[in-house]
Design an enzyme around this catalytic site. Structure first.
Site, PDB file in Angstrom:
ATOM      1  N   ASN A   1      -4.099  38.008  59.386  1.00 32.08           N
ATOM      2  CA  ASN A   1      -3.379  38.109  58.115  1.00 32.08           C
ATOM      3  C   ASN A   1      -3.881  36.580  57.566  1.00 32.08           C
ATOM      4  O   ASN A   1      -3.980  35.716  58.189  1.00 32.08           O
ATOM      5  CB  ASN A   1      -2.047  37.959  58.006  1.00 32.08           C
ATOM      6  CG  ASN A   1      -1.418  39.185  58.811  1.00 32.08           C
ATOM      7  OD1 ASN A   1      -1.894  40.212  58.365  1.00 32.08           O
ATOM      8  ND2 ASN A   1      -0.414  39.135  59.466  1.00 32.08           N
TER       9      ASN A   1
ATOM     10  N   HIS B   1      -5.493  32.994  63.134  1.00 31.94           N
ATOM     11  CA  HIS B   1      -5.275  33.727  64.329  1.00 31.94           C
ATOM     12  C   HIS B   1      -5.271  35.132  64.320  1.00 31.94           C
ATOM     13  O   HIS B   1      -5.391  35.595  63.209  1.00 31.94           O
ATOM     14  CB  HIS B   1      -3.781  33.534  65.193  1.00 31.94           C
ATOM     15  CG  HIS B   1      -2.628  33.801  63.988  1.00 31.94           C
ATOM     16  ND1 HIS B   1      -2.223  32.969  62.906  1.00 31.94           N
ATOM     17  CD2 HIS B   1      -2.130  34.789  63.641  1.00 31.94           C
ATOM     18  CE1 HIS B   1      -1.614  33.483  62.198  1.00 31.94           C
ATOM     19  NE2 HIS B   1      -1.340  34.631  62.664  1.00 31.94           N
TER      20      HIS B   1
ATOM     21  N   ASP C   1       1.982  36.826  71.813  1.00 32.16           N
ATOM     22  CA  ASP C   1       2.625  36.607  70.608  1.00 32.16           C
ATOM     23  C   ASP C   1       4.187  36.547  71.262  1.00 32.16           C
ATOM     24  O   ASP C   1       4.573  37.339  71.972  1.00 32.16           O
ATOM     25  CB  ASP C   1       2.482  37.480  69.661  1.00 32.16           C
ATOM     26  CG  ASP C   1       3.009  37.242  68.316  1.00 32.16           C
ATOM     27  OD1 ASP C   1       2.395  36.958  67.353  1.00 32.16           O
ATOM     28  OD2 ASP C   1       4.588  37.384  68.243  1.00 32.16           O
ATOM     29  N   ILE C   2       4.967  35.420  70.765  1.00 33.73           N
ATOM     30  CA  ILE C   2       6.444  35.594  71.017  1.00 33.73           C
ATOM     31  C   ILE C   2       7.249  36.769  70.780  1.00 33.73           C
ATOM     32  O   ILE C   2       8.173  37.125  71.375  1.00 33.73           O
ATOM     33  CB  ILE C   2       6.890  34.171  70.565  1.00 33.73           C
ATOM     34  CG1 ILE C   2       8.188  33.629  71.503  1.00 33.73           C
ATOM     35  CG2 ILE C   2       7.404  34.482  68.990  1.00 33.73           C
ATOM     36  CD1 ILE C   2       8.597  32.107  71.088  1.00 33.73           C
TER      37      ILE C   2
ATOM     38  N   GLN D   1       0.642  36.132  56.220  1.00 34.15           N
ATOM     39  CA  GLN D   1       0.465  35.128  57.303  1.00 34.15           C
ATOM     40  C   GLN D   1       1.825  33.976  57.033  1.00 34.15           C
ATOM     41  O   GLN D   1       2.123  33.928  55.920  1.00 34.15           O
ATOM     42  CB  GLN D   1      -0.826  34.454  56.925  1.00 34.15           C
ATOM     43  CG  GLN D   1      -1.057  33.306  57.673  1.00 34.15           C
ATOM     44  CD  GLN D   1      -2.479  32.716  57.508  1.00 34.15           C
ATOM     45  OE1 GLN D   1      -3.210  32.630  56.228  1.00 34.15           O
ATOM     46  NE2 GLN D   1      -2.763  31.584  58.262  1.00 34.15           N
TER      47      GLN D   1
ATOM     48  N   HIS E   1      -4.218  38.813  65.590  1.00 35.29           N
ATOM     49  CA  HIS E   1      -3.480  39.611  66.418  1.00 35.29           C
ATOM     50  C   HIS E   1      -4.178  40.787  66.979  1.00 35.29           C
ATOM     51  O   HIS E   1      -4.947  41.686  66.590  1.00 35.29           O
ATOM     52  CB  HIS E   1      -2.494  40.456  65.584  1.00 35.29           C
ATOM     53  CG  HIS E   1      -1.602  39.426  64.708  1.00 35.29           C
ATOM     54  ND1 HIS E   1      -0.174  39.197  65.181  1.00 35.29           N
ATOM     55  CD2 HIS E   1      -1.551  38.753  63.775  1.00 35.29           C
ATOM     56  CE1 HIS E   1       0.258  38.483  64.591  1.00 35.29           C
ATOM     57  NE2 HIS E   1      -0.587  38.139  63.408  1.00 35.29           N
TER      58      HIS E   1
HETATM   59  P1  5GP Z   1       1.353  35.914  61.069  1.00 32.39           P
HETATM   60  O1  5GP Z   1       2.498  36.352  60.303  1.00 32.39           O
HETATM   61  O2  5GP Z   1       0.909  34.422  60.785  1.00 32.39           O
HETATM   62  O3  5GP Z   1      -0.043  36.617  61.071  1.00 32.39           O
HETATM   63  O4  5GP Z   1       1.496  35.895  62.656  1.00 32.39           O
HETATM   64  C1  5GP Z   1       2.058  34.746  63.092  1.00 32.39           C
HETATM   65  C2  5GP Z   1       2.639  35.358  64.400  1.00 32.39           C
HETATM   66  O5  5GP Z   1       2.926  34.037  65.442  1.00 32.39           O
HETATM   67  C3  5GP Z   1       3.793  36.044  64.457  1.00 32.39           C
HETATM   68  O6  5GP Z   1       3.866  37.181  65.151  1.00 32.39           O
HETATM   69  C4  5GP Z   1       4.910  35.222  65.352  1.00 32.39           C
HETATM   70  O7  5GP Z   1       5.649  36.204  66.152  1.00 32.39           O
HETATM   71  C5  5GP Z   1       3.724  34.354  66.310  1.00 32.39           C
HETATM   72  N1  5GP Z   1       4.582  32.872  66.591  1.00 32.39           N
HETATM   73  C6  5GP Z   1       5.200  32.172  65.916  1.00 32.39           C
HETATM   74  N2  5GP Z   1       5.598  31.148  66.724  1.00 32.39           N
HETATM   75  C7  5GP Z   1       5.221  31.190  67.828  1.00 32.39           C
HETATM   76  C8  5GP Z   1       5.353  30.386  69.103  1.00 32.39           C
HETATM   77  O8  5GP Z   1       5.863  29.408  69.042  1.00 32.39           O
HETATM   78  N3  5GP Z   1       4.737  30.978  70.007  1.00 32.39           N
HETATM   79  C9  5GP Z   1       4.064  32.242  70.157  1.00 32.39           C
HETATM   80  N4  5GP Z   1       3.696  32.649  71.281  1.00 32.39           N
HETATM   81  N5  5GP Z   1       4.039  32.908  69.199  1.00 32.39           N
HETATM   82  C10 5GP Z   1       4.430  32.559  67.808  1.00 32.39           C
END
Ligand code: 5GP
Ligand code: ZN
Length: 137
Positions: free
Chosen positions: A86, A99, A30-31, A93, A101
Protein backbone atom coordinates in the site's frame (compact mmCIF):
# COMPACT_ATOMS: atom_id res chain seq x y z
CA UNK A 1 13.44 8.40 11.60
CA UNK A 2 12.77 8.85 15.32
CA UNK A 3 8.98 8.66 15.40
CA UNK A 4 8.66 5.80 12.89
CA UNK A 5 7.40 2.56 14.42
CA UNK A 6 9.18 0.36 11.86
CA UNK A 7 12.49 2.22 12.36
CA UNK A 8 12.03 1.45 16.05
CA UNK A 9 11.52 -2.22 15.20
CA UNK A 10 14.71 -2.16 13.06
CA UNK A 11 16.61 -0.55 15.97
CA UNK A 12 15.26 -3.16 18.41
CA UNK A 13 13.50 -0.47 20.48
CA UNK A 14 10.15 -2.22 19.90
CA UNK A 15 9.97 -6.03 19.92
CA UNK A 16 8.99 -7.92 16.78
CA UNK A 17 8.71 -11.53 15.68
CA UNK A 18 11.50 -11.62 13.10
CA UNK A 19 11.60 -14.31 10.46
CA UNK A 20 14.42 -12.94 8.25
CA UNK A 21 17.16 -10.37 8.65
CA UNK A 22 20.26 -9.21 6.81
CA UNK A 23 22.09 -5.89 6.66
CA UNK A 24 19.48 -4.24 4.41
CA UNK A 25 16.18 -6.04 4.93
CA UNK A 26 14.01 -7.22 7.80
CA UNK A 27 10.94 -9.48 7.69
CA UNK A 28 8.68 -9.89 10.72
CA UNK A 29 5.18 -11.11 11.49
CA UNK A 30 2.45 -8.49 11.17
CA UNK A 31 0.88 -7.92 14.57
CA UNK A 32 -2.66 -8.36 13.18
CA UNK A 33 -2.11 -11.66 11.26
CA UNK A 34 -4.75 -11.11 8.57
CA UNK A 35 -3.93 -14.68 7.52
CA UNK A 36 -1.67 -17.06 9.51
CA UNK A 37 1.95 -16.19 8.79
CA UNK A 38 1.12 -12.64 7.55
CA UNK A 39 4.57 -11.11 7.19
CA UNK A 40 5.96 -7.63 6.48
CA UNK A 41 9.17 -7.23 4.48
CA UNK A 42 10.81 -3.84 4.98
CA UNK A 43 14.00 -2.00 4.05
CA UNK A 44 16.06 -1.22 7.14
CA UNK A 45 16.58 2.32 5.90
CA UNK A 46 13.62 4.67 6.29
CA UNK A 47 11.76 4.97 2.98
CA UNK A 48 8.18 6.22 3.16
CA UNK A 49 6.68 4.45 0.15
CA UNK A 50 7.34 3.17 -3.37
CA UNK A 51 7.58 6.75 -4.71
CA UNK A 52 10.42 7.41 -2.28
CA UNK A 53 12.33 4.21 -3.09
CA UNK A 54 15.48 4.21 -5.21
CA UNK A 55 16.40 1.19 -7.33
CA UNK A 56 19.09 0.02 -4.90
CA UNK A 57 16.64 -0.25 -1.99
CA UNK A 58 14.00 -1.72 -4.30
CA UNK A 59 16.46 -4.36 -5.51
CA UNK A 60 17.33 -5.41 -1.99
CA UNK A 61 13.73 -5.56 -0.72
CA UNK A 62 12.00 -7.12 -3.72
CA UNK A 63 14.82 -9.59 -4.31
CA UNK A 64 14.25 -11.10 -0.85
CA UNK A 65 10.52 -11.63 -1.36
CA UNK A 66 10.58 -14.96 -3.29
CA UNK A 67 12.86 -16.61 -0.72
CA UNK A 68 10.67 -15.49 2.21
CA UNK A 69 7.49 -16.41 0.31
CA UNK A 70 8.84 -19.93 -0.32
CA UNK A 71 9.68 -20.30 3.37
CA UNK A 72 6.10 -19.33 4.35
CA UNK A 73 4.62 -21.66 1.74
CA UNK A 74 6.75 -24.63 2.75
CA UNK A 75 6.59 -24.23 6.54
CA UNK A 76 2.89 -23.37 6.72
CA UNK A 77 1.72 -25.62 3.92
CA UNK A 78 0.16 -22.62 2.16
CA UNK A 79 -1.53 -23.27 -1.17
CA UNK A 80 -0.79 -19.74 -2.37
CA UNK A 81 0.18 -16.26 -1.22
CA UNK A 82 -0.90 -12.70 -1.93
CA UNK A 83 1.58 -9.82 -2.06
CA UNK A 84 0.20 -6.39 -1.15
CA UNK A 85 2.04 -3.07 -1.01
CA UNK A 86 0.00 0.00 0.00
CA UNK A 87 1.31 3.43 -0.99
CA UNK A 88 -0.41 6.55 0.31
CA UNK A 89 -3.41 6.96 2.57
CA UNK A 90 -5.86 6.56 -0.31
CA UNK A 91 -4.33 3.14 -0.98
CA UNK A 92 -4.72 2.07 2.65
CA UNK A 93 -1.21 2.78 3.91
CA UNK A 94 -1.17 3.37 7.67
CA UNK A 95 2.54 3.00 8.48
CA UNK A 96 4.69 5.34 6.41
CA UNK A 97 7.80 3.19 6.28
CA UNK A 98 7.49 1.15 3.10
CA UNK A 99 6.56 -2.49 3.59
CA UNK A 100 5.43 -5.44 1.55
CA UNK A 101 2.68 -7.63 2.99
CA UNK A 102 3.05 -11.36 2.34
CA UNK A 103 -0.25 -13.08 2.99
CA UNK A 104 -0.09 -16.88 2.94
CA UNK A 105 -3.31 -18.54 1.78
CA UNK A 106 -3.92 -21.74 3.70
CA UNK A 107 -7.60 -22.20 2.93
CA UNK A 108 -10.29 -20.52 0.83
CA UNK A 109 -12.29 -19.61 3.93
CA UNK A 110 -9.50 -17.55 5.55
CA UNK A 111 -11.58 -14.36 5.25
CA UNK A 112 -9.22 -12.52 2.90
CA UNK A 113 -11.03 -11.28 -0.20
CA UNK A 114 -8.96 -9.31 -2.69
CA UNK A 115 -11.22 -8.45 -5.58
CA UNK A 116 -10.81 -6.25 -8.68
CA UNK A 117 -13.80 -4.49 -10.24
CA UNK A 118 -13.46 -5.19 -13.95
CA UNK A 119 -14.61 -2.99 -16.86
CA UNK A 120 -15.36 -3.68 -20.53
CA UNK A 121 -12.15 -3.08 -22.50
CA UNK A 122 -12.03 0.20 -24.49
CA UNK A 123 -9.07 -0.29 -26.81
CA UNK A 124 -8.97 3.33 -28.01
CA UNK A 125 -8.69 4.57 -24.43
CA UNK A 126 -6.10 1.92 -23.60
CA UNK A 127 -3.97 3.00 -26.58
CA UNK A 128 -4.13 6.70 -25.64
CA UNK A 129 -3.36 6.00 -21.99
CA UNK A 130 -0.41 3.77 -22.87
CA UNK A 131 0.97 6.56 -25.11
CA UNK A 132 0.64 9.06 -22.28
CA UNK A 133 2.29 6.76 -19.77
CA UNK A 134 5.03 5.37 -22.00
CA UNK A 135 8.37 5.48 -20.23
CA UNK A 136 11.71 5.25 -22.03
CA UNK A 137 13.89 2.39 -20.73
P1 5GP B 1 -0.43 -0.73 5.96
O1 5GP B 1 -1.86 -0.51 6.34
O2 5GP B 1 0.40 0.54 6.16
O3 5GP B 1 -0.23 -1.32 4.61
O4 5GP B 1 0.10 -1.84 6.96
C1 5GP B 1 0.66 -1.57 8.20
C2 5GP B 1 0.71 -2.88 8.93
O5 5GP B 1 1.58 -2.75 10.02
C3 5GP B 1 -0.66 -3.31 9.50
O6 5GP B 1 -1.03 -4.55 8.91
C4 5GP B 1 -0.40 -3.43 10.99
O7 5GP B 1 -1.02 -4.55 11.57
C5 5GP B 1 1.10 -3.54 11.07
N1 5GP B 1 1.68 -2.99 12.29
C6 5GP B 1 1.45 -1.75 12.82
N2 5GP B 1 2.16 -1.60 13.95
C7 5GP B 1 2.86 -2.75 14.12
C8 5GP B 1 3.80 -3.18 15.14
O8 5GP B 1 4.13 -2.48 16.08
N3 5GP B 1 4.31 -4.43 14.98
C9 5GP B 1 3.97 -5.24 13.95
N4 5GP B 1 4.54 -6.45 13.90
N5 5GP B 1 3.11 -4.88 12.99
C10 5GP B 1 2.55 -3.64 13.08
ZN1 ZN C 1 11.01 4.25 9.37
Amino acid sequence: MTDCIFCKIVAGEIPSSKIYEDDQVLAFLDITQVTPGHTLVIPKSHVADIFDMDSEVASSVFARVPKIARQLKEKLGAKGLNIVNNNGEIAGQTVFHSHIHLLPRLEETDGLDIRFDTHEPDFEKLGKLAQELYLEA
